[in-house]
Design an enzyme around this catalytic site. Sequence first.
Site, mmCIF file in Angstrom:
data_model
loop_
_atom_site.group_PDB
_atom_site.id
_atom_site.type_symbol
_atom_site.label_atom_id
_atom_site.label_comp_id
_atom_site.label_asym_id
_atom_site.label_seq_id
_atom_site.Cartn_x
_atom_site.Cartn_y
_atom_site.Cartn_z
ATOM 1 N N GLU A 44 46.790 40.066 44.280
ATOM 2 C CA GLU A 44 46.726 38.107 44.424
ATOM 3 C C GLU A 44 48.278 38.019 43.749
ATOM 4 O O GLU A 44 48.135 38.861 42.249
ATOM 5 C CB GLU A 44 45.145 37.901 44.172
ATOM 6 N N ARG A 269 35.644 51.070 40.302
ATOM 7 C CA ARG A 269 37.625 51.230 39.398
ATOM 8 C C ARG A 269 37.955 51.538 38.266
ATOM 9 O O ARG A 269 36.647 52.206 37.146
ATOM 10 C CB ARG A 269 37.803 49.527 39.600
ATOM 11 N N LYS A 279 42.799 41.809 34.409
ATOM 12 C CA LYS A 279 43.828 41.116 34.775
ATOM 13 C C LYS A 279 43.073 39.500 33.889
ATOM 14 O O LYS A 279 44.209 39.458 33.072
ATOM 15 C CB LYS A 279 43.778 40.893 35.891
#
Length: 570
Positions: A44, A269, A279
């Site tokens: 994104e 992750r 983020k």
Amino acid sequence: MAEDKTSEGDHPGEQPRDFIRSRVAEDVAAGKHGGEVHTRFPPEPNGFLHIGHAKAITINFSIAAEFGGVCNLRFDDTNPAREDPKYAAAIEEDLAWLGFSWGDNLFHASDYFEQLYQYALQLVEKGLAYVDDLSAEETREYRGTVNAAGRKSPFRERSVEENLDLFRRMRAGEFSDGARTLRAKIDMASPNMNLRDPAIYRIRKVTHQRSGDEWPIYPMYDFAHGLSDSIEGITHSLCSLEFENHRPLYDWFLDKLGVFHPQQIEFARLNLSFTVLSKRYLTQLVDEGLVDGWDDPRMPTLAGLRRRGYTPEAVRSFLAGIGVAKFNSTVELVLLENALRVELNKTAPRRMAVLDPLKVVIDNWPAGEVDFLTAINNPEDESAGTRTVPFSGELYIEQGDFKADPPKKFWRLAPGNEVRLRYAFYIKCTSFETDPETGDVTLVHATYDPETRGGDSPDGRKIKATLHWVSAEHSFEADVRNFDHLFQTPNPMAGDDKTKFKELLNPDSLGLKTGCKLEPGLAEAQPGERYQFERLGYYCVDTRLSAPQAPVFNRAVALRDSWAKVQARG
RNA sequence: UACCCCAUGGUGUAAUUGGCAACACAUCUGGUUUUGGUCCAGACAUUCCAGGUUCAAGUCCUGGUGGGGUAACCA
């Protein structure tokens, strides 16, 4: 040589077989999708990529390459309120830097808005989606909790005709933001919260960075993502673990619509010690000015690592080393650092730089004379050749390399002790001067042995320590940034209070040193170049702060320091 | 307290699908060395627990324990 490294690991069999590669190999062997493998990386555009993204990127691009397929870059731009084209540009730059290419396969979820809308219409026609008038808050209330089933919305049983009409009017912009949503009609009692009639479309009269004001409604992630995968013919949709609970919904849309069905596979992750890889939290550090932007060299962003001096090869080698699994783990930062050291040891030219200068006067050096000595550029790479460095009667050495009262096992310069100056001469300390106020050593007197020019003695006497040095009159001053961990603790996210992490920032992480004395040739160093400062570490010329003849150096990673370990033990 | 996922040295991953637990990093020992770097050699694990199947279990079965994820009109 760089080419060899890039292509390494892109051949099947050279990578360890993790569980994803095993499954993909099975699918290929079984002839699924005609044996094709097609992946994608779907960021994104709302922030910079970090090393955790690099793991996802590497998995998707490498697996595609290993199986002869391609990997698309697709911007998941379904929420215009928080996305910005500037991030998309930065993401493309980071990806290219890492060494991955997507060719012509650059897509945007927004490319599919019309088709996604048609798919939504189909669901409505099949009686599998309905327009809901509940507010966001009411929707939350109706959803129930993990322990209690949700309740059906009073609007759940609207007729297909009414839903069709309402949804078309949503698309036409007849209703205000948040007034209605289109929801999938699945199961309000499902133990999987994602299946409790998830929203598919919401009304947001926001200008989209690409589609402008064409759409007053925007699709939700679960709907847009899987169908975008399907539209692009993605065979394996590789994502992180938090989407595991979304897979039933991902499958539901594809099954109900009867379209091409990619396989979603989830992996853990990356977590790295002494930093944060989210983020959301990195954005806070940037927005609150706690770091100097997304590319601050202390940041775990790719832009930060790049500016700090990391190479794409080192990042990829690190990523290849940590593997891929479903276990939620935290990788030690030293692993990343070591990957860089391994590469730079082979490739970085050596130079001498004194960061905390202490002046040494060679009392028996012929007054005013300058000698020019030959220094090896890289003992690990003969082709790097040699250079010449000036030597004179006034030098700088590192403050830590002299001790008036040396502790046990200290082999460096001390009263009466002889050391070798790298590529120059043996010198012996005869006396030293101190500041009467502080007691700090301000000057060291020494004599040199003319027989030892180059650093060898004819009598073969053993010298335990070799020091780096610069000639005082020939050196120039520069700023050097000896970065330390961004956070003081290995796991800043450990506690229950996730807002606490900012209090754990390391106040000394910048490590700025001014007035460092560097060997003359370094004045010509160009932004982005990497050097090993002998006995100290690997340094990269900062791309923002440097000026012609005035480089600023960032420490990418320190050399291993076994003396520091001995000292720490006491 | 519901559902999903996970568990192998200090850390991260392997183990040819049931056959002598391997690799990297870290740590410690020693050697080489004109970087206390590099390099070389060595040390460091009864695979979360308890049962079961089997000649044989890290791997299969059952039951525990521990950890992670999930209740945005975010992605």
